[in-house]
Enzyme design. Structure first.
Site, PDB file in Angstrom:
ATOM      1  N   GLU A 249       0.851  -1.191   0.000  1.00 55.62           N
ATOM      2  CA  GLU A 249       0.000   0.000   0.000  1.00 55.62           C
ATOM      3  C   GLU A 249       0.882   1.234   0.000  1.00 55.62           C
ATOM      4  O   GLU A 249       2.035   1.198   0.440  1.00 55.62           O
ATOM      5  CB  GLU A 249      -0.922   0.023   1.221  1.00 55.62           C
ATOM      6  CG  GLU A 249      -1.955  -1.091   1.240  1.00 55.62           C
ATOM      7  CD  GLU A 249      -2.851  -1.033   2.473  1.00 55.62           C
ATOM      8  OE1 GLU A 249      -2.787  -0.031   3.219  1.00 55.62           O
ATOM      9  OE2 GLU A 249      -3.620  -1.991   2.681  1.00 55.62           O
ATOM     10  N   PHE A 257      -0.273   1.264  -8.420  1.00 51.94           N
ATOM     11  CA  PHE A 257       0.952   1.066  -9.197  1.00 51.94           C
ATOM     12  C   PHE A 257       1.155  -0.413  -9.487  1.00 51.94           C
ATOM     13  O   PHE A 257       0.948  -1.260  -8.623  1.00 51.94           O
ATOM     14  CB  PHE A 257       2.177   1.583  -8.444  1.00 51.94           C
ATOM     15  CG  PHE A 257       3.478   1.275  -9.139  1.00 51.94           C
ATOM     16  CD1 PHE A 257       3.967   2.112 -10.129  1.00 51.94           C
ATOM     17  CD2 PHE A 257       4.187   0.126  -8.834  1.00 51.94           C
ATOM     18  CE1 PHE A 257       5.149   1.800 -10.801  1.00 51.94           C
ATOM     19  CE2 PHE A 257       5.368  -0.189  -9.500  1.00 51.94           C
ATOM     20  CZ  PHE A 257       5.848   0.659 -10.483  1.00 51.94           C
ATOM     21  N   PHE A 326       3.110  -4.540  -6.446  1.00 51.61           N
ATOM     22  CA  PHE A 326       1.841  -3.831  -6.620  1.00 51.61           C
ATOM     23  C   PHE A 326       1.659  -2.902  -5.418  1.00 51.61           C
ATOM     24  O   PHE A 326       1.948  -3.279  -4.282  1.00 51.61           O
ATOM     25  CB  PHE A 326       0.672  -4.809  -6.675  1.00 51.61           C
ATOM     26  CG  PHE A 326       0.727  -5.798  -7.808  1.00 51.61           C
ATOM     27  CD1 PHE A 326       0.191  -5.491  -9.043  1.00 51.61           C
ATOM     28  CD2 PHE A 326       1.311  -7.046  -7.626  1.00 51.61           C
ATOM     29  CE1 PHE A 326       0.232  -6.399 -10.092  1.00 51.61           C
ATOM     30  CE2 PHE A 326       1.351  -7.968  -8.662  1.00 51.61           C
ATOM     31  CZ  PHE A 326       0.818  -7.643  -9.904  1.00 51.61           C
ATOM     32  N   GLU A 327       1.146  -1.703  -5.682  1.00 48.67           N
ATOM     33  CA  GLU A 327       0.904  -0.733  -4.608  1.00 48.67           C
ATOM     34  C   GLU A 327      -0.480  -0.128  -4.806  1.00 48.67           C
ATOM     35  O   GLU A 327      -0.796   0.382  -5.881  1.00 48.67           O
ATOM     36  CB  GLU A 327       1.951   0.388  -4.655  1.00 48.67           C
ATOM     37  CG  GLU A 327       3.385  -0.045  -4.460  1.00 48.67           C
ATOM     38  CD  GLU A 327       3.866   0.112  -3.029  1.00 48.67           C
ATOM     39  OE1 GLU A 327       3.072   0.590  -2.197  1.00 48.67           O
ATOM     40  OE2 GLU A 327       5.036  -0.212  -2.763  1.00 48.67           O
ATOM     41  N   THR A 328      -1.311  -0.185  -3.770  1.00 47.42           N
ATOM     42  CA  THR A 328      -2.631   0.439  -3.827  1.00 47.42           C
ATOM     43  C   THR A 328      -2.704   1.616  -2.862  1.00 47.42           C
ATOM     44  O   THR A 328      -2.009   1.636  -1.841  1.00 47.42           O
ATOM     45  CB  THR A 328      -3.751  -0.570  -3.494  1.00 47.42           C
ATOM     46  OG1 THR A 328      -5.017   0.038  -3.746  1.00 47.42           O
ATOM     47  CG2 THR A 328      -3.686  -1.042  -2.045  1.00 47.42           C
TER      48      THR A 328
END
Length: 846
Positions: A249, A257, A326-328
Site C-alpha cells: 500500500e 501502481f 503492486f501498490e494500492t
C-alpha cells in the site's frame, strides 16, 4: 415467533450482504456453495474489520480440510511464534503428483540436468502478500483469492486450477500485521471516521510496518536476518516459482501502481534485459485490462525501485522468475478521506484481488514461455560466469572463524556453490590461507547472485535511490576477498562445520580468549552473567599456552584465577560449557610472565565492566536503527537492553546504567531537567553511544562540540525547471553506499580487528570533522574511500575530510559518535564489533 422473524431477517440481510460482497470483488462470478467464503467463515464481510492473523490461518486450515485441491503447510515461525504458512492449490492430478511437479521445476532450473518437457508442466505461481504489517489489504485479498480459485465457476477459475500450482503466503509479516490490526480495530468508529487526523489512521510508534525487531522485511530477502525471511527463501528454492507477487500500500491520495518500474534507473544490474523489456510489459497488459474493467486509476514506470536484491519483487528476478510489486492507495484504517473522495478498506482490497486474478491469467497464458525463460536464465548465468575475467572469488578471515561460518552459511542459504581452498594464495596484496579460506566459482547457475555478493558497482543510470545503492555482501560481512584466476577447487561445501575445540585440562594461572572471533562478545557476557571476573589486556603480547607459544592482540580477554569468587573447578567447568556453546577456543596459561610484550598483571590490564545498557526509543527516534541494536544484542550477544520511550525519560535514573544508546532521531522533546540529568551522568563517568543525527542533537545541547565539515563547492544554479526538482535534489543524498575506512588498531574500539582497513556502510549526509584531540578519531576514511554505491562529487569531497567514529570526552565520561551504520539491517557483521566494543570497553576509549 417474533424472535424467529428477526432471526430470518438477520439471515437474509447476511446473505444479501454476502452476495453483494461476492459481486463487488468478483463481478459476474458464481461459486461452489460447498466452499465457505471468507465472510461466511469469519462472520463479517471482508473490509469491515482487519482480520487477525490467527483467523486467516484458521480459514486456510478450513480450506485444507474441505477441499482436495488445497493443502496447508507450516514452513516456520516468526519471532513471536506465529506460524508461517503456505496454502498450495492445484488440480487433483497435480496435487497427487505434487512432489514430481516440484522436482521437474527444480530440474528446469538446473542446467546440469536434462530439460523437462515444459508443455505439460503447470505454471508455478507464488502469490505473496503483506510484507508490511500496516499495509493490511493484501492479506484480506489473499483469503478472497484462495476462495475464488477453489470455488469460482468461471472458465478462468477452472483454467487456473488445471494449469497452475498456486502457492499463497497470506502474510509475510504476521507479527507486524497483528500489531496494526489491533490498532485499527480497537480505534474503529461506528460509523467509521474518514478524517485523516483520527487516531485510527495514525498508529503509535513504531507502527505495524515492521516485524518484532522493527525491521522492514521487504529488505530481508537478501540479508536473511530474520526467521520469516529465512524460511521463506528456503521454501522459495524448493520451488523456483515462475511468478512471484509482492502486494503493498502507498499514500491515500495515490491510485495504483504495477510494474514496469522506472526503466534503467530502478533496475538491478544483474537481471537480464529480457525481464524488463519483454516480460514486464507483457504482464502489464493483463493488469491494465483488469483495472480498466473496474475503472480504477493506475500508473507505471515511476518511483518504485527494483534494484535492491532484498526486495520480495527483486529476489525472484535474480532467480529466473518474474517478481511483481503492486501498490494500492491505502485507507490506513477502515475509511479515510482522499483527494478523490473517501477510500474504503474494501476498495483497497478489491484492487489487490483483481490484480491477483490478472497475475494468474497472465501466468497460465504464458506458461511455457515462462518455463523456457526460467531455463534460459540459469543456462545463460553459467555461460556469463565462464566469460567473467574473475574465474573465482576467494575469501576468508584468518582470525575470525565465527564470521567465516556466518558468511559460509549465508552463501549456502542462497544456494551458491562454495569450495574449500587447498592452497595458500596471495592476491591483490591479500593472503588467503589454506583451510581458512574458500573459493566461489563464477561459472555456476547462481552466477548472478555471486555478483551480488562480491561486486562493487559505482556507475548508475540514475542518481536518485528509493533505497540502498550498494549491497556487496562480502563487504557487509567484513570479509577479505578478491577476484582470483582459475585455480584448483577443493571439496564442495555442503554444510558448515561447527568447531570442536578441546578445553585445556589441569590447573591454570589464567585463561585467555582471543577477541577476534565474532562470538567472543557473547562469550564475555555469558561469563560475566555466570559471575566470572574478566579482564581485558590492552596491548599485544605472547604467552606460553597448552598449544605452545601464541601471539595475542590487544583486546584479548583474561580470566585470572586468583580473583574469582567461584572455585577453580566451578570456573573451569562453566568456561568449558560456555566455550562449547559459543564455539570459542580457550587458552590456558600457567604463569603471568609472558614470552613477549606486557605481562598479565600490567597496569595496561583492567577489569571489563558488565554492561548495563539503556536505549531511548519512541516517536522521533529511528525505529529501524533502534531495532538493529535491539536485534544485535538479543540474538548475537544474549544481552538484555532496557528500551525507554523518550516521553518516559524524565523518570529514568541514569546512574542505574553505565551505557546510554541514542539511535538517530530527534530528542528535542526531552525536558531541560532531563538534559541536565544526562549531562551530569556523563560528566560523572557515563558512556553515551550516539548515532548520526543524535550526535547533532548532543552538539546543540552543548554536551559535545564536534565540528561539521564545510568546504567551498560549486553553487547550485539559480534557476531550474520545476519538473527537475526531485532528480536534482535527490542526487545530493547519500543513497546507502559503501566506503573504506582506516582504524587505529591500538584504540579499544578496534579490538578484535587485525587489518586496519574496513568497509563501512553510510546512508547519511552528516559529515563531521575529526576530533581536535589527536587521539580521539579512531576511525576515519581513506584517501580514496568510495567502494560501491552512489555518492555525488561534492559529498565525496566532504566524506574525505570526515570522521567515521569520533570520541568526545566530557570530564569523567564520554560520547562515542558513529556516523556510519555499524549494524545496518542485521547483516553488517563486519562492523558489529565496533559497536559492541563501544558497549564493553566504552569507559576506556577516551
Amino acid at each position: 415467533m417474533k424472535k424467529l422473524y428477526f432471526a430470518l431477517i438477520a439471515f437474509l440481510l447476511g446473505v444479501s450482504q454476502s452476495f453483494a460482497q461476492s459481486d463487488y470483488f468478483f463481478p459476474g462470478e458464481s461459486f461452489d456453495s460447498n466452499i465457505p467464503s471468507p465472510e461466511e467463515f469469519l462472520g463479517y464481510p471482508i473490509g469491515d474489520w482487519h482480520t487477525r492473523y490467527d483467523l486467516i490461518v484458521k480459514y486456510f486450515e478450513k480450506l485444507d480440510e474441505i477441499s482436495e485441491l488445497a493443502t496447508l503447510q507450516t514452513i516456520g515461525y516468526t519471532h513471536e511464534y506465529r506460524p508461517k504458512v503456505i496454502l498450495t492449490i492445484a488440480s487433483p492430478a497435480h496435487m497427487a503428483d505434487l512432489e514430481q511437479v516440484r522436482q521437474r521445476q527444480i530440474q528446469l532450473a538446473d542446467p546440469t540436468q536434462e530439460k523437462p518437457d515444459v508443455s505439460s508442466m503447470p505454471a508455478i505461481v507464488h502469490l505473496g502478500y503483506g510484507v508490511h504489517g500496516n499495509e493490511p489489504s493484501s492479506a484480506e485479498a489473499a483469503m478472497l483469492t484462495a476462495y475464488w480459485i477453489l470455488a469460482g465457476q468461471s472458465d478462468l477459475a477452472k483454467r487456473v486450477r488445471e494449469e497452475a500450482v498456486i502457492h499463497i503466503d497470506p502474510t509475510l509479516n504476521p507479527d507486524g500485521r497483528d500489531r496494526h490490526s489491533l490498532w485499527a480495530d480497537s480505534n474503529k468508529g461506528f460509523p467509521p471516521v474518514a478524517d485523516p487526523l483520527d487516531r485510527e489512521h495514525n498508529e503509535a510508534w513504531p507502527g505495524g510496518r515492521t516485524n518484532h525487531y522493527w525491521f522492514d522485511l521487504n529488505r530481508d530477502w537478501l540479508p536473511l536476518a530474520h526467521p520469516e525471511s529465512q524460511v521463506k527463501v528456503e521454501w522459495y528454492h524448493q520451488w523456483y516459482p515462475n511468478v512471484t507477487t509482492d502486494f503493498h500500500e502507498m499514500g491515500t491520495n495515490s491510485t495504483y501502481f504495477f510494474e514496469p518500474t522506472k526503466p534503467y534507473g530502478s533496475e538491478n544490474p544483474v537481471v537480464p534485459r529480457k525481464n524488463y523489456d519483454d516480460i514486464n510489459p507483457l504482464f502489464a497488459k493483463y493488469f491494465s485490462k483488469y483495472m480498466d474493467e473496474i475503472g480504477s486509476l493506475y500508473w507505471t514506470k515511476e518511483v518504485f525501485d527494483n534494484s535492491y536484491p532484498g526486495y520480495g519483487s527483486t529476489y525472484p528476478d535474480i532467480h529466473g522468475g518474474l517478481g511483481l510489486v503492486f501498490e494500492t492507495a491505502s485507507s490506513r484504517g477502515h475509511l479515510q478521506a482522499s483527494q478523490r473522495g473517501d477510500i474504503s478498506f474494501a476498495f483497497t482490497i478489491r484492487n489487490h484481488v483483481i490484480n491477483s486474478l490478472a497475475t494468474m491469467e497472465a501466468s497460465i497464458d504464458n506458461r511455457e514461455y515462462m518455463h523456457d525463460y526460467l531455463r534460459e536464465f540459469f543456462v545463460t548465468a553459467v555461460d556469463e560466469g565462464r566469460k567473467d575475467p574473475a574465474k573465482n572469488y576467494v575469501f576468508g578471515d584468518e582470525f575470525d572463524a565465527g564470521r567465516n561460518r556466518l558468511f559460509l552459511q549465508f552463501l549456502l542459504d542462497h544456494k551458491i556453490k562454495v569450495y574449500e581452498n587447498d592452497t595458500d594464495l596471495r592476491i591483490g596484496g591479500q593472503e588467503f590461507k589454506k583451510g581458512k579460506s574458500w573459493l566461489v566459482p563464477t561459472a555456476q547457475p547462481q552466477y548472478r547472485m555471486v555478483r551480488t555478493m562480491f561486486e562493487y558497482v559505482k556507475e548508475f543510470a540514475d542518481s536518485v535511490f528509493y533505497d540502498a545503492s550498494a549491497w556487496t555482501m562480502a563487504a557487509a560481512y567484513g570479509m577479505p576477498f578478491s577476484a582470483a584466476p582459475s585455480t584448483k577447487l577443493g571439496a564442495e561445501l555442503n554444510s558448515v562445520e561447527i568447531p570442536d575445540y578441546t578445553f585445556p585440562s589441569g590447573k591454570a594461572y589464567a585463561y585467555l580468549i582471543d577477541w577476534a572471533d565474532y562470538f567472543a562478545p557473547k562469550m564475555l557476557y555469558d561469563l560475566q552473567t555466570a559471575g566470572i571476573h574478566v579482564e581485558v589486556i590492552n596491548r599485544s603480547f605472547e604467552s606460553q599456552t597448552q598449544d605452545g607459544p601464541v601471539e595475542f592482540a590487544a583486546g584479548t580477554l583474561m580470566v585470572p584465577m586468583g580473583f574469582q569468587s567461584l572455585s577453580h573447578e566451578e570456573v573451569a567447568s562453566k568456561m568449558e560449557e560456555l566455550a562449547k556453546i559459543n564455539q570459542q577456543k580457550v587458552y590456558k596459561v600457567e604463569t603471568g610472565l609472558n614470552l613477549a610484550g606486557i605481562d598479565l598483571g600490567s597496569n595496561l590490564v583492567g577489569a571489563v565492566q558488565k554492561p548495563k545498557v539503556i536505549m531511548l526509543v519512541g516517536p522521533g527516534v529511528s525505529g529501524y536503527e533502534a531495532g538493529e541494536i535491539w536485534h544485535l544484542l538479543d540474538t548475537k550477544v544474549g544481552m538484555p537492553i532496557t528500551k525507554v520511550n523518550t516521553d518516559n525519560f524524565g523518570r529514568v535514573n541514569l546512574f542505574n546504567y553505565n551505557t546510554l544508546i541514542l539511535p538517530s532521531g530527534n530528542y528535542n522533546s526531552l525536558s531541560e531537567a532531563s538534559i541536565e540529568h544526562l549531562k551530569d551522568w556523563v560528566n560523572r563517568g557515563g558512556t553515551v553511544i550516539s548515532l548520526k543525527s543524535a550526535s547533532l542533537w548532543l552538539n546543540r545541547i552543548g554536551l559535545t562540540k564536534e565540528t561539521p565539515v564545510q568546504i567551498e563547492m560549486e553553487k547550485d544554479p539559480s534557476e531550474l525547471p520545476f519538473a527537475t526538482r526531485r532528480d536534482f535534489e535527490g542526487a545530493k543524498e547519500v543513497g546507502g553506499s559503501i566506503y573504506l575506512a582506516r582504524m587505529d588498531l591500538s584504540h579499544p574500539i578496534s579490538y578484535g580487528y587485525r587489518n586496519e582497513n574496513i568497509p563501512v556502510y553510510r546512508n547519511t549526509n552528516i559529515f563531521i570533522q575529526p576530533s581536535q584531540n589527536k587521539y580521539l578519531t579512531p576511525i576515519r576514511y581513506t584517501e580514496n574511500p568510495h567502494l560501491g554505491g552512489y555518492i555525488s562529487d561534492s559529498n565525496l569531497e566532504k566524506l574525505k575530510q570526515s570522521a567515521s567514529v569520533v570520541i568526545s570526552s566530557s570530564r569523567s565520561g564520554r560520547v562515542i559518535h558513529f556516523f556510519d551504520s555499524p549494524n545496518f539491517r542485521g547483516t553488517w557483521f563486519g562492523t558489529n564489533k565496533l559497536f559492541l566494543n563501544a558497549i564493553f570497553f566504552g569507559n576506556q576509549m577516551d
